[in-house]
Scaffold this active site. Structure first.
Site, PDB file in Angstrom:
ATOM      1  N   ASN A 165      29.241  46.670 -24.492  1.00  0.00           N
ATOM      2  CA  ASN A 165      28.106  47.149 -24.532  1.00  0.00           C
ATOM      3  C   ASN A 165      27.204  45.841 -23.852  1.00  0.00           C
ATOM      4  OD1 ASN A 165      25.331  48.551 -26.004  1.00  0.00           O
ATOM      5  ND2 ASN A 165      25.694  46.350 -26.696  1.00  0.00           N
ATOM      6  N   LYS A 216      26.295  48.958 -12.562  1.00  0.00           N
ATOM      7  CA  LYS A 216      26.691  50.071 -13.424  1.00  0.00           C
ATOM      8  C   LYS A 216      27.545  51.076 -12.708  1.00  0.00           C
ATOM      9  CE  LYS A 216      24.552  48.748 -17.366  1.00  0.00           C
ATOM     10  NZ  LYS A 216      25.342  48.476 -18.645  1.00  0.00           N
ATOM     11  N   TYR A 271      21.152  46.006 -10.959  1.00  0.00           N
ATOM     12  CA  TYR A 271      21.573  46.721 -11.963  1.00  0.00           C
ATOM     13  C   TYR A 271      22.515  47.926 -11.901  1.00  0.00           C
ATOM     14  CZ  TYR A 271      21.216  48.942 -16.684  1.00  0.00           C
ATOM     15  OH  TYR A 271      21.385  49.571 -18.064  1.00  0.00           O
TER      16      TYR A 271
END
Ligand code: NAP
Length: 283
Positions: free
Chosen positions: A107, A180, A176
Site C-alpha cells: 500500500n 500505477k 504517478y
C-alpha cells in the site's frame, strides 16, 4: 446456508493468519483501514511505515493499539519498502514475531508533491522517487513475501494498491500513472508465476479518497489564486460530478475488498486489477 453463517466462516477462516501491510501510519489512510479490517477478521498484522510518529500523525503505535483493541495482535515495523536490506530486516522481524506470513498488502505510496506537474516541467528526481517507492517497493516486498510463502507451501495472498490512474492517464500525474500502470503489469506477471504455489496476486484500483493524501495533492496542484483548502474542495466537487454512485470512495470500501481478496472465498481470483470507484471506470 444463512448469510450470517457465511460471514462467520469467513472470519474464522482468516483467524490466525498473518499479514504485512505497508504504508499504514496515516490515521485516515488506506493502509490503516486495511490493517484494521484484517484484524477485525482475526488476522495478526505487521504494520509498516517509513518513520516513527510525527507531529499531528499518531503513527504505527496507535495502529498497533487499535489492532489489539480488536482482539488481534499487531507489530510496528519501521523501514523503507524500496531498500532491499531494510525489506529483508522487516520481513525477518515479522517472521520472528508471528512465525509465518500469509498476506502482503503493498500500500505504501510516495507522497504527492513535485511530481504533480506537466511532463515538460517534471524533474528526474521527482519522477524517480515515485517509481522507487511505488514500483521498486512493491517489487521488493512482493519478492520477500513470495519467497517466504513458497517455503511455507500453504499458499498466500499478495494485494497491490494501484489506482484508477493505473488504468487511465491523467494530466500532471505522468509519474504517478506510470508507476500505477507498472504495478498492474507486475501484478499480472507475478500472478502467473505464483499460481502453481496457490498464491494469488491482485491489484485494487481506488478512485479518489478524502485521505490525508488529498491534502498533499491539493497543495501540489493548486493554482496561485486558490488556497490548498479551496482547491481541495474544488477537486472533490469536480470528482463528484464524474462518479455515478455519487460519493467519493472511503477507505473502508478498499479495506472490504482487501479482506475479501485475502479470504478463501476469493481463492479463484488472480491477476486482476479491480477498480473501487463508484462506477467511473467500467470494464
Ligand atoms: P497515505 O496515508 O499517505 O499512505 C501512504 C503511506 O506510505 C504513508 O504513510 C507514507 O509515509 C508511506 N510511505 C511513503 N514512502 C514509503 C516508503 N519508502 N516505505 C514505507 N512507507 C512509505 O495515503 P493513502 O491515500 O492512504 O494512499 C495509500 C495508497 O493508495 C498509495 O499507494 C496511493 O497511491 C493509493 N491510492 C490513494 C488514493 C487516494 O485518493 N487517497 C487513490 C488511489 C490510490 P509518510 O507519510 O511518512 O511519507
Amino acid at each position: 446456508m444463512p448469510d450470517g453463517n457465511r460471514k462467520d466462516k469467513n472470519i474464522n477462516e482468516l483467524s490466525g493468519k498473518v499479514a504485512f501491510v505497508t504504508g499504514a501510519a496515516g490515521s485516515n489512510g488506506i493502509g490503516r483501514a486495511i490493517a484494521l479490517r484484517l484484524a477485525q477478521a482475526g488476522v495478526q498484522v505487521a504494520v509498516n511505515d517509513l518513520r516513527p510518529a510525527q507531529a499531528g500523525r499518531p503513527g504505527l503505535p496507535a495502529a498497533v493499539a487499535e489492532i489489539e483493541a480488536l482482539g488481534s495482535r499487531g507489530l510496528a515495523v519501521y523501514g523503507d519498502v524500496a531498500d532491499s536490506a531494510q525489506v529483508a530486516a522487516m520481513f525477518a522481524q515479522t517472521s520472528d514475531h508471528f512465525g509465518r506470513l500469509d498476506i502482503l498488502v503493498n500500500n505504501a505510496g510516495a507522497p504527492a508533491g513535485a511530481d504533480r506537474v506537466p511532463v515538460v516541467e517534471l524533474c528526474e528526481d521527482a519522477f524517480d522517487l515515485v517509481q522507487r517507492v511505488n514500483v521498486r517497493g512493491t517489487f521488493l516486498c512482493s519478492r520477500a513475501a513470495a519467497r517466504q510463502m513458497i517455503d511455507q507451501a500453504e499458499g498466500g495472498r499478495i494485494i497491490n494498491i494501484a489506482s484508477t490512474a493505473g488504468k487511465q492517464g491523467v494530466a500532471r500525474y505522468a509519474a504517478y500513472c506510470a508507476s500505477k500502470f507498472a504495478i498492474r503489469g507486475f501484478t499480472q506477471s507475478l500472478a502467473l508465476e505464483l499460481a502453481a504455489h496457490n498464491i494469488t496476486v491482485n491489484a485494487i484500483c481506488p478512485g479518489l479518497i478524502a485521505s490525508e493524501r488529498i491534502d498533499d495533492m491539493a497543495a501540489a496542484l493548486r493554482p496561485a489564486d486558490l488556497s490548498a483548502a479551496e482547491y481541495r474542495q474544488q477537486m472533490i466537487e469536480a470528482a463528484l460530478q464524474t462518479i455515478p454512485l455519487g460519493r467519493l470512495a472511503e477507505t473502508g470500501d478498499i479495506a472490504n475488498l482487501a479482506a475479501f481478496l485475502s479470504s478463501e472465498q476469493a481463492s479463484f481470483i488472480t491477476g486482476k486489477s479491480i477498480s473501487v470507484d463508484g462506477g467511473v471506470q467500467l470494464d
